[in-house]
Design an enzyme around this catalytic site. Sequence first.
Site, short mmCIF file in Angstrom:
data_model
loop_
_atom_site.label_atom_id
_atom_site.label_comp_id
_atom_site.label_asym_id
_atom_site.label_seq_id
_atom_site.Cartn_x
_atom_site.Cartn_y
_atom_site.Cartn_z
N GLN A 211 0.80 -1.07 0.03
CA GLN A 211 -0.04 -0.28 -0.12
C GLN A 211 0.64 1.41 0.06
O GLN A 211 0.36 2.14 -0.26
CB GLN A 211 -0.98 -0.01 1.13
CG GLN A 211 -1.92 -1.07 1.24
CD GLN A 211 -3.01 -1.28 2.15
OE1 GLN A 211 -2.73 -1.94 3.36
NE2 GLN A 211 -3.96 -0.39 2.57
N HIS B 220 1.00 -9.61 4.03
CA HIS B 220 -0.18 -8.81 4.10
C HIS B 220 -0.93 -9.06 2.93
O HIS B 220 -0.94 -7.73 1.98
CB HIS B 220 0.31 -7.30 4.44
CG HIS B 220 -0.70 -6.31 4.71
ND1 HIS B 220 -0.70 -6.03 6.20
CD2 HIS B 220 -1.72 -5.84 4.42
CE1 HIS B 220 -1.90 -4.96 6.24
NE2 HIS B 220 -2.50 -5.11 5.12
N GLU C 226 -4.37 -10.56 8.79
CA GLU C 226 -6.05 -10.99 8.78
C GLU C 226 -6.19 -12.21 7.76
O GLU C 226 -6.94 -12.00 6.62
CB GLU C 226 -6.63 -9.53 8.00
CG GLU C 226 -6.41 -8.50 9.13
CD GLU C 226 -7.06 -7.13 8.47
OE1 GLU C 226 -7.45 -6.23 9.39
OE2 GLU C 226 -7.26 -7.16 7.20
#
Length: 632
Positions: free
Chosen positions: A185, A283, A344
């Site tokens: 990101q 991630h 996650e």
Amino acid sequence: MARISQHLSTIALLLELSIIHICSAQQVYVFTTGISPRPHCSASYDKAPATPTYRFSQFSFTQTETYRYATSIPPPRTTKTYARPYRKLKTLIPPLQTTTWGNWNPNDTAATDTADPYGQAAWSSLWEWAAPANYTTTGIYSTTVTPTPIPSSELVLPPKDYFGPTDCYKFPKDFIFGVAGSACQIEGAIAREGKGPNQMDVWSEPGEPNNYVTNENYYLYKQDIERLASLGVKYYSFTIPWSRILPFAFPGTPVNSAAINHYNDLIDFVLSKGMTPTVTMIHFDTPLQFYGTNITSRQWRNGVMGVGSGAYGNPLFEDSFVHYGKILLTHFSDRVPIWFTFNEPMLFCDTGASVNNVIKSHARVVHFYKEVIKGTGKIGIRLHDPFSVPLNPQNQTHIAAAHHINSFHLDTFWNPLVLGIDYPESFKMAITDYVPLTPKDLAYLKGTCDFLSIQPYTASVASPPPGGIESCAKNSSSEYFPFCVKLQSTNIFGWNFGYRSYSRVYTTPEYLRTYLNYLWNTFRKPVFITEFGFPVFGEADKEVREDMLYDSPRSNYYLSFMTEVLKAIWEDGVNVMGALAWSFADNWEFGDYDARFGLQVVDRETQERYYKKSFFDLVGFVRDRHPNYEES
């Protein structure tokens, strides 16, 4: 299934009774009348007559405004280590071949080493195969930027909001506070210096914003860290892309020495500024090799339990991830005290095999860290769960629905990894291809999380789906499958249960306290908030930068959440070990730049960063309450 449903209802009821008993922050609707209490006012004040005395006086401009500067983190006095350095650990893993590669551009045919299976030509072919849509290398930077000190004019604290926290608590001395970001990101430079393609590099559909350049943090990391240290941030949490370390992904393939050098330098620079690094191993950015040959179909964006497939169920994934984890730990664990394996994972689990591979690869990496390297830091796995509370806390079916979805999100991983017990029924009744765990598995998995890492951006309100949970779990075509709970953001009176931001994030601080109680008393491990943040509604539409910087809704979010953290610690006895704010700067949010979670504005044309008011407010809140912050 009827017996399973009855068993689930009994468990849910027992859990509810237990939680009510132990959690002082339990959600309850209580009808009240009369005036609202003001506990900060003295008892005599409320009894005073409402009869003021009016008078005239000589007017003058006597208002004063106090100003102060943010305090930088001082340089470190000592260097602490958490494992032996790489030169003493490298014999613990198979010999590694290292090499370097250059950059890739579409239609680049310059490489001639076609006989080398891992040469420049082979590396370039990875990108030709990935075929990122509308790929461009356009960016400002092509090498690491030398940092410059932050001018004092940028470090003047903004005016405070009129209403603010009224607590009188302090954070424990060992409370961790910092900010977080993820490589896909913020880094950009996706086909530079030997990095291979991963899922996030081809995530965007044609016409959607992509991550090819984003914040150019790969070249600007020193300046970004300089800005964080200047404001007083003590922990910096970042991710290392698997595809940058191992562009060919699999064990036995060469390690990218440029990537090893880059993250060595990043870690050393963080430490030189008096900050502490924490690292996440993956991630969402799985190397594309695990998806096979059909990557252009975008079928991996259709998930069962989340938003897509992370290819975690690939038979080669577990051994490959463990190999990658061992490379990171042997190279960097001497200086990094906190590690996270997955971020996650449920969002990118699409089969029972994918969950099985996640928990077993996590446990193998932890055992390697604890027993082979003998690392003295901490390690865990970061879970996503918009903690669900019952729509009507007096309705047993609503309570059961909340327990059902929370157990699906949390117990699926932490039952085996923390408690050493089997998957919850909420998971097994819907994901029927789950891989059974043997007693030997559970013994090996148990205790492989040093803390409970959660990312509680917001809460949700749960009630049963039409037809009930059991019926839904049998019907994979149900709109509520596989979690089989109806979620909403309004309470029983029709109000949104918090101030709404962009991207369905609501300000729900009281539910955070409930969540912390639930975690601590259920799994009995310290709780680590490793992401939380707030994208102010309409921030991307603002045309004046000053309007973006004065982000009081975000300040309110952070200060209210941190206030509830303090209450959970001091009033409920919950061990909350720390909090990492997401994110330290606006970034690419998986297909757009409109969901702005950042504590800094990023000018997309110049890559300049600008501190937002909320950044000062959040750091100031912690600094005023943390015994380890010393004014310089």
